[in-house]
Write an enzyme that holds these catalytic residues in place. Structure first.
Site, PDB file in Angstrom:
ATOM      1  CG  LEU A  52      -1.997  -0.956   1.504  1.00 26.91           C
ATOM      2  CD1 LEU A  52      -2.643  -1.098   2.758  1.00 26.91           C
ATOM      3  CD2 LEU A  52      -2.937  -0.776   0.414  1.00 26.91           C
ATOM      4  CG  ASP A  53      -0.041   4.993  -2.092  1.00 25.97           C
ATOM      5  OD1 ASP A  53      -0.510   5.469  -1.221  1.00 25.97           O
ATOM      6  OD2 ASP A  53      -0.517   4.988  -3.027  1.00 25.97           O
ATOM      7  CD  GLU A  54       5.042   8.609   2.916  1.00 24.91           C
ATOM      8  OE1 GLU A  54       5.516   9.297   3.360  1.00 24.91           O
ATOM      9  OE2 GLU A  54       5.411   8.934   1.411  1.00 24.91           O
ATOM     10  CB  SER A  56      -2.842   3.738   0.351  1.00 20.65           C
ATOM     11  OG  SER A  56      -3.094   4.271  -0.888  1.00 20.65           O
TER      12      SER A  56
END
Length: 196
Positions: A52-54, A56
């Protein structure tokens, strides 16, 4: 020495907003970043199963078993996301999402595969995140569920932007049969297995 007797460990976590799906910094310039290792004392060899990106949040699986990671990352396992989008998302936009939209991936055009998508009738009861999402004074927002069998970099965000409704908040709520509820932000739960 036989390797079959190695016992692997598996964790389910509720990744908070602002954390990278990594365990340590490889570069000094990232020292101000937050990493998953700050949430729990994880064993050596732990890896995130799909990132999950930063910006999210939500359900993230961690394991020491590369085979389990490869299986969950395969197209056999659904991932469901709730996205809060800018504006009152239209049925036309939902239909576009379902059919697939064109996004950019690594500098090339990519057509997303058909997926499940629907507008949520009620606002999900998530905890407030550490950085507040803009309020309704800046216009309405709405929530959509998107379930994918693929996982390109920032795919959900790119998809909602492609149909004219940029994502403001993104929470992964399900991976296969594993659900985010009733976990709280930052929770870490060790489990025997991800696979039933």
């Amino acid at each position: 020495m036989l390797l079959e007797n190695i016992t692997h460990r598996h964790f389910i976590i509720y990744k908070p907003y602002g954390y990278l799906s990594q365990f340590m910094s490889n570069a000094s310039k990232q020292q101000s970043k937050k990493f998953l290792g700050e949430l729990h004392d994880f064993p050596d060899g732990i890896m995130a199963v799909g990132r999950l990106d930063e910006k999210s949040e939500g359900l993230l699986l961690l394991t020491t078993d590369g085979q389990t990671s490869a299986f969950v990352n395969s197209k056999k396992v659904e991932k469901e996301y709730y996205a809060q989008v800018d504006g009152d998302i239209s049925m036309e936009a939902i239909e576009q999402l379902k059919l697939g939209v064109e996004i950019g991936v690594e500098g090339k055009k990519y057509q997303t595969k058909p997926c499940k998508a629907f507008k949520l009738s009620a606002i999900p009861d998530f905890e407030e995140r550490s950085r507040k999402v803009r309020d309704d004074r800046h216009g309405p927002t709405s929530w959509v569920s998107i379930t994918l069998n693929e996982g390109k970099f920032r795919q959900v965000r790119k998809m909602t932007s492609a149909v004219g409704f940029p994502t403001l908040r993104l929470v992964r709520v399900r991976v296969g049969d594993i659900h985010l509820k009733p976990m709280k932000i930052g929770d870490v739960v060790e489990v025997a297995s991800f696979l039933s």
